[in-house]
Design an enzyme around this catalytic site. Sequence first.
Site: not given
Lengths: 323, 323, 323, 323, 323
Positions: C189, C223
């Site tokens: 992220y 991810k």
Amino acid sequence: MSEPAARPSSAGISTDPAHVAPLPRRRPSLRSLGLAPGKLARLRRLLYAHGPGGGTLLVLPIDQGLEHGPVDFFANPDSLDPRYQYELAREGRFSAIALHIGLAEKYFHEYAGDVPLILKLNGKTAIPPDNQAFSPLTGTVEDAVRLGADAVGYTVYVGSPAQDRDFRQLVDVRQDADRFGLPLIVWAYPRGEAIAKKGGREGLYAIDYAARVALELGADVVKVNYPVPSEKDAESPAPYNSLHLSSEAAFRKVVESAGRALVLVSGGEKVPDAELLAKVRASMDAGATGIIFGRNMWQRPREEALRLTRELHAIFREYAQPP
Amino acid sequence: MSEPAARPSSAGISTDPAHVAPLPRRRPSLRSLGLAPGKLARLRRLLYAHGPGGGTLLVLPIDQGLEHGPVDFFANPDSLDPRYQYELAREGRFSAIALHIGLAEKYFHEYAGDVPLILKLNGKTAIPPDNQAFSPLTGTVEDAVRLGADAVGYTVYVGSPAQDRDFRQLVDVRQDADRFGLPLIVWAYPRGEAIAKKGGREGLYAIDYAARVALELGADVVKVNYPVPSEKDAESPAPYNSLHLSSEAAFRKVVESAGRALVLVSGGEKVPDAELLAKVRASMDAGATGIIFGRNMWQRPREEALRLTRELHAIFREYAQPP
Amino acid sequence: MSEPAARPSSAGISTDPAHVAPLPRRRPSLRSLGLAPGKLARLRRLLYAHGPGGGTLLVLPIDQGLEHGPVDFFANPDSLDPRYQYELAREGRFSAIALHIGLAEKYFHEYAGDVPLILKLNGKTAIPPDNQAFSPLTGTVEDAVRLGADAVGYTVYVGSPAQDRDFRQLVDVRQDADRFGLPLIVWAYPRGEAIAKKGGREGLYAIDYAARVALELGADVVKVNYPVPSEKDAESPAPYNSLHLSSEAAFRKVVESAGRALVLVSGGEKVPDAELLAKVRASMDAGATGIIFGRNMWQRPREEALRLTRELHAIFREYAQPP
Amino acid sequence: MSEPAARPSSAGISTDPAHVAPLPRRRPSLRSLGLAPGKLARLRRLLYAHGPGGGTLLVLPIDQGLEHGPVDFFANPDSLDPRYQYELAREGRFSAIALHIGLAEKYFHEYAGDVPLILKLNGKTAIPPDNQAFSPLTGTVEDAVRLGADAVGYTVYVGSPAQDRDFRQLVDVRQDADRFGLPLIVWAYPRGEAIAKKGGREGLYAIDYAARVALELGADVVKVNYPVPSEKDAESPAPYNSLHLSSEAAFRKVVESAGRALVLVSGGEKVPDAELLAKVRASMDAGATGIIFGRNMWQRPREEALRLTRELHAIFREYAQPP
Amino acid sequence: MSEPAARPSSAGISTDPAHVAPLPRRRPSLRSLGLAPGKLARLRRLLYAHGPGGGTLLVLPIDQGLEHGPVDFFANPDSLDPRYQYELAREGRFSAIALHIGLAEKYFHEYAGDVPLILKLNGKTAIPPDNQAFSPLTGTVEDAVRLGADAVGYTVYVGSPAQDRDFRQLVDVRQDADRFGLPLIVWAYPRGEAIAKKGGREGLYAIDYAARVALELGADVVKVNYPVPSEKDAESPAPYNSLHLSSEAAFRKVVESAGRALVLVSGGEKVPDAELLAKVRASMDAGATGIIFGRNMWQRPREEALRLTRELHAIFREYAQPP
């Protein structure tokens, strides 16, 4: 007390120079220090088997490449090559050479056996500001053992706002030095924004305190700078702000404060010969065990440096003491 | 000294270019470095058994994906796939490829045996500001051993306000490299807000200091940038602020400061061929051991990159030295 | 290169969408990844033996109770009880459920064998500000091994001013995952005050960089969020500020940057079904290995969630690949 | 799900009190928790073999001397002597006494076997400001094992800017508790400058989040405060800012969020008897496992405290559950 | 309770001096403390076999060289030499001498067997400001064991903003002391910018809290300063701001708060004899176990100091208790 320490005592604050900085005295004998066998064996090697001997120390440091950068080598371009200092140490019969891991790993193998090694274990560059001075490790006591060094060096910045990390780091070094029997030489430097407000790092307050801190934290040998009286002393805590001692008397005070930590005097920037030799005599008179001269040595051309070394040997012979 | 280093010496500050940056000289021989067997074996593999050989190093780095982000791959979209660099390293017969753990674990197995691996052990992204530059570990020496790497790479930001953490982290890496016998290649980069005030990171003061720091801290090989003279040099500490050396002379000075740490020259951003090859010759003339060109290589189309590689091999053959 | 990667290359900066974000391609095969046996065995279990199979991943995360607080469960009060998600994962035949140590220790024993476990190893609450985002450990790889998990999850905040601590922490996790043979899934992220000034965390620059960082640091699976083109892209570094790619093309670029790290697409906040399924198809077309949908799943009533799951299974079957 | 959880679900955000804070329910049974034998054995000792039994907990904490200082003992000077609390715990048949290492090492030996011990493992004083609240360790799980404690207590300040250090510290405690089979009781307190801006530490948002965090991080038992509705709730994130639940309903919500972590209710400052007993009943109705009352107990004269304890035992008998 | 503690109790806040600071009482007996054999053996040596005996402690500290610098030695220049204090401790039959590692390693060997050693394990200089006071380690419990010390000393700065690091550091020391059976003496000093706002470090609030913290954290003996009533008490938290106790009554309160931690009273700066002896009697009346006088001792000339010591021995004999 086994050794007499006959000095008048007083209930009030004594600033009488005769009390504060008494007359010259003998250096602590190795026997009195309660040293473990490994430390004793290695210190005897440094103080008696190499260098001028007779219990004195003549150390050649070459950590300026890290601490100041290559800038210090311009005065004598030969000195940029570490072999210059190694060979000076060998030919000038220094007690030891003091340097960091890189110069030890890459060059010491050519001089091993001839020149004892003091491995400096922490350091920093001069690039960031000094107000929170702290020197991280650059090597360990195990490195020193592996390389066959006879002592380790550690720089503590007394009074720095980062002194908590510094003391903590020193504990590990000191314990490893105890464990492996390596003498611990502490470069005790007052430094940082707090000492700047209390007379500065060259004042007696700062240097005297630094010497005592080294003793308290377990130094076997402490390297101190020579105090320089100045107007800034007026900002020192009492009674330092009103002592008005000469450099020589101030240094005697520092040696007293160092107690049973042997004292090495720092050379600092290069100065004329006469001044240098006078400082050496005064230091030895005050009870110092020796000197550690870097720029004053290797910023000179080789022959000039060797000639100076011979003069130092001659002086040191006058101060020889049995072990 | 066993190797002659005949240069005039001087008691004053010498800024004579002939002293500061003397004429070309031979590279340090592996034999002179006092290396432990593991380091020697692996360095001989890199310097003699792979790549251009003859004691030279031609390294292909691909750590820009981490250091700069995928932005560097736009110039040649093929280069986004790490196989592009691996194959360039194999077909161009590079001495080694240098990259981080992820590119090693996921791709190296297809090239193992063909292309020696230098595992970069720390890095960071370009996203946060650089004023307190510090690169945390991304891997360890044990990872490098497990993967069959022949050397490890570590980036130290000399002069960064975070250099205390950096030096401390490097100690662990250096000790593990000593323990496992892996050569340690230090990317020595001046960086951070403090150096910006002392002539900037591309000045000679900064690069010269960085090279020495790598030597002092135990680098076997040091990667440095080529100094770029500029107006900012005037803000460097004396005497750097008045040296006015050419890039070539400045680089010779840096090689001197690196001592027995072998020198790799950084490529930096992509430049025209002629300029690049001239820089390579000047570097090798100055005593560099080799070059490490990333964007100058893989931002080119494959055939163009391979053609350039052949030219580099030809140049390097001229500088071959026995082990 | 063993697998063809036929794309035109260019010496200048290429912003041609056909180069930057090429046409759909196959996912990396497990065989090509050079995985150690433990990782391979566990990844095959997740990608082939459970869930939709055929090399795809359908993951149900339930870490929002820590990351966002119970606030996320208001949309579907049943979801406050972790058994809701566990049962959804079992009945919906998810490839795995991803959660923190507490939900694993207290609930997994009832579902062990039915639902593979991905243990999330770090996390934080949403209460303090995010400008220096960092997620401390909440568990370790050893916890995951003890509990019978098939993979571990780690959140790295790429570009955060705290990324040095983050990378360092990740090294330990990655090494333990290597040691025990557990696949490492990295939640990559972009986050923190620095990325906010470079186009924000939803821009392609940020997500593309984050994907590459995960690859570089050793992720087996990464991810990522789906890039969302916006006006803020103009503040991204060049050439990202002028690419003007669609979300789909931008995502293809991200998958390229992730290299041999398998890509999981994040669901983000709950959106309408048609939009969600289109995103899934586009992701799989772009080479993603699967999806990780939390709120989009368990904020729905059970029957509705199961119906959606069946649709996802049907889509995933179209993208089946042999191991 | 093995236990029915029949509640209407909804696709939109539900703020219907019947959904948010459903009717009273049974406490989780020890059997459902998947506990390792050591934890199970010790929890059964606390919940069934000592104190009111029947699966309830009546805990007497005496950590206020550290957390608040001796100031808390003025209300009942006898309470300054830790023997006052130990004897109250013995004569009042408490399930356990909870305190720090010093009070355990110096006093517990006189009560061992009579009063089970919960060793509090971290704490701090009230002297420095609380905006970055963090409680360092004061003891370890090994201390608890050595002293024969039946559980350990850890205070986590959810939402504090220092929560990263806190979570990390908790991981070590949690792992040691797992390793030695000691139940982990987490004092889950919202605290610090960030929560002050989101409705404050006594609001439902804060307490609800804290309960969930304890569950997520591996608490076996969580101690929470009773939510106090106030005007500050309007500053909580949605939908908490518009829930308008009674204290009782809010607490039921918190118990739900704690999942399979058993819930202990905090007493807080001393309040009148009727109010206290009503709170106890409401807590047990909501599914709490017990209470932890300090100042409400030992700030009372001995006979008054014992009388209150008898009333609590009577209430707890009504809520007895088989193991 | 096995020992009667008959004091009237009250439901409201009691500030009646008779309750807050009750009449003199006996010191805790060693038997009541639940000590492990090693601690018991060493405490009996300190309290009964050396010094004034009869369960009392007369300790000579010489850590001022580190804590204040050599400045404290000006009042009596002889005292700069640590042998002065060692000999004073021997000839004055002190229970023990307390000092740091350096003074132990370099001097203790000459006095071992005559003067028991308390090794101080942490300290700092007075140079940086005290607002975030923290004393890093200067030695370890293992050092103390190796040197044959009979106890260790640790300074905790209660209420300092750095108390989290302090408490954490103390845990390690306390655990090692438990492991090796060395009594732990805690110098409990309120310090730092936070306590300055709550009545200051010499107020009862501060000292009372500090005494309790030492007990809570596991001190066997706590060294406290004598509270000094002043106008600043009005800034203390209630009810301390309205207690208006005399120094003597305030000190009795502190002894109560210390519980089963034996209390040592600090001497502080040098004061006239009559004042000093009155303070000693009041301290012993209040239940103190002994005194720790540094500057009040060694800032006096030797004969004067020895005469004072004889008077202290005479007083202590009046307070002898069986073990």
